[in-house]
Design a protein around this motif. Sequence first.
Motif, mmCIF file in Angstrom:
data_model
loop_
_atom_site.group_PDB
_atom_site.id
_atom_site.type_symbol
_atom_site.label_atom_id
_atom_site.label_comp_id
_atom_site.label_asym_id
_atom_site.label_seq_id
_atom_site.Cartn_x
_atom_site.Cartn_y
_atom_site.Cartn_z
ATOM 1 N N GLY A 42 9.985 17.823 49.322
ATOM 2 C CA GLY A 42 9.843 16.362 49.414
ATOM 3 C C GLY A 42 8.893 15.888 48.322
ATOM 4 O O GLY A 42 7.846 16.496 48.107
ATOM 5 N N ARG A 43 9.269 14.828 47.636
ATOM 6 C CA ARG A 43 8.466 14.372 46.496
ATOM 7 C C ARG A 43 7.747 13.068 46.801
ATOM 8 O O ARG A 43 8.295 12.185 47.453
ATOM 9 N N GLY A 44 6.510 12.955 46.303
ATOM 10 C CA GLY A 44 5.750 11.724 46.441
ATOM 11 C C GLY A 44 5.532 11.094 45.082
ATOM 12 O O GLY A 44 6.071 11.571 44.078
ATOM 13 N N ARG A 45 4.752 10.048 45.030
ATOM 14 C CA ARG A 45 4.453 9.398 43.752
ATOM 15 C C ARG A 45 3.510 10.283 42.951
ATOM 16 O O ARG A 45 2.829 11.144 43.493
ATOM 17 N N LEU A 46 3.447 10.004 41.648
ATOM 18 C CA LEU A 46 2.524 10.679 40.738
ATOM 19 C C LEU A 46 2.642 12.203 40.812
ATOM 20 O O LEU A 46 1.644 12.928 40.783
ATOM 21 N N SER A 49 3.590 16.089 46.289
ATOM 22 C CA SER A 49 4.654 16.477 47.216
ATOM 23 C C SER A 49 4.503 15.655 48.500
ATOM 24 O O SER A 49 3.458 15.038 48.727
ATOM 25 N N PHE A 50 5.566 15.632 49.281
ATOM 26 C CA PHE A 50 5.501 14.927 50.573
ATOM 27 C C PHE A 50 5.835 15.936 51.661
ATOM 28 O O PHE A 50 6.934 16.495 51.696
ATOM 29 N N TYR A 51 4.875 16.181 52.534
ATOM 30 C CA TYR A 51 5.037 17.173 53.595
ATOM 31 C C TYR A 51 6.134 16.726 54.559
ATOM 32 O O TYR A 51 6.042 15.629 55.137
ATOM 33 N N LEU A 58 10.946 11.239 59.619
ATOM 34 C CA LEU A 58 12.145 10.603 59.077
ATOM 35 C C LEU A 58 12.076 10.726 57.557
ATOM 36 O O LEU A 58 11.104 10.271 56.938
ATOM 37 N N TYR A 59 13.079 11.374 56.972
ATOM 38 C CA TYR A 59 13.131 11.548 55.515
ATOM 39 C C TYR A 59 14.453 10.967 55.051
ATOM 40 O O TYR A 59 15.514 11.522 55.365
ATOM 41 N N MET A 60 14.407 9.851 54.384
ATOM 42 C CA MET A 60 15.651 9.153 54.059
ATOM 43 C C MET A 60 15.611 8.509 52.677
ATOM 44 O O MET A 60 14.548 8.163 52.172
ATOM 45 N N SER A 61 16.789 8.383 52.078
ATOM 46 C CA SER A 61 16.893 7.705 50.783
ATOM 47 C C SER A 61 18.119 6.806 50.790
ATOM 48 O O SER A 61 19.215 7.250 51.130
ATOM 49 N N GLY A 113 5.169 7.165 53.328
ATOM 50 C CA GLY A 113 5.120 7.005 51.878
ATOM 51 C C GLY A 113 6.485 6.572 51.375
ATOM 52 O O GLY A 113 7.518 6.896 51.982
ATOM 53 N N ILE A 114 6.480 5.829 50.284
ATOM 54 C CA ILE A 114 7.737 5.308 49.730
ATOM 55 C C ILE A 114 7.805 5.656 48.248
ATOM 56 O O ILE A 114 6.822 5.457 47.520
ATOM 57 N N LEU A 115 8.922 6.193 47.839
ATOM 58 C CA LEU A 115 9.112 6.564 46.429
ATOM 59 C C LEU A 115 10.424 5.958 45.950
ATOM 60 O O LEU A 115 11.496 6.361 46.393
#
Length: 230
Positions: A42-46, A49-51, A58-61, A113-115
Amino acid sequence: MMENINIIRLREIDSTNSEAKRRAQNGEKLPMLVVSDSQSAGRGRLGRSFYSPDGTGLYMSLAYKAECDMTEAVKITSAAAVAVCLAIEELSTVKPMIKWVNDVYVEGKKVCGILTEATKAGDSTVIVLGIGVNCKTEIFPDEIKNIAGSVGIDHADVLCEKIIGHVLRFISEDEFISEYRRRSLVLGREISYTENCVTKHGVAAQISDGGALILSDGTILNSGEITVRF
Ligand code: BTN
């Protein structure tokens, strides 16, 4: 609401943003929603990573064709933060707030978090709005255990549907910025930010209609990371 969306449901994926981009580039139907029970990368900004542990978040795009330019992506990110707050509030008793630009906090802990990213698919620009919410994650890795929290919602699927409903409404109505300002954790507070590797300080005075943060000395921050002194 969801009936016109190409929904891809997965057990595990590296990152729903990466998967949505790959599928959009392969010409799959848009708008597309990729949801996964877990993410291995999972990826975050900058570049963070996103745990994304299995079954507790909820992991959605949401991938859709951009109508105009990249200011749209900035706006949709702020709109998504408001959408997440409203949806959480509808399903729980907590009061989510927004730390500019797009982190959602509950009682001092980051819960979402939002990417937002963009990619090319044929001649079109596709916006990929990635949202991660800690629904019922209880144990976090040491590096984030003091800053991350959960919203205490069992049904990630219901949360997803509500978030999408609000996001689609905001995409067409543009009616979210006053709610964004009301939920801001930063307005009126001293903040620090980094410009050309130099740490600077200021007071967050306003949020513009486009989502930029305006400091009391007139500095306009369009993106980036700020630190708030509580
Ligand atoms: C951040 O906090 O810096 C942004 C985190 C964004 C995480 C979400 S989870 C679903 C989507 N897929 C990703 O790889 N990232 C986003």
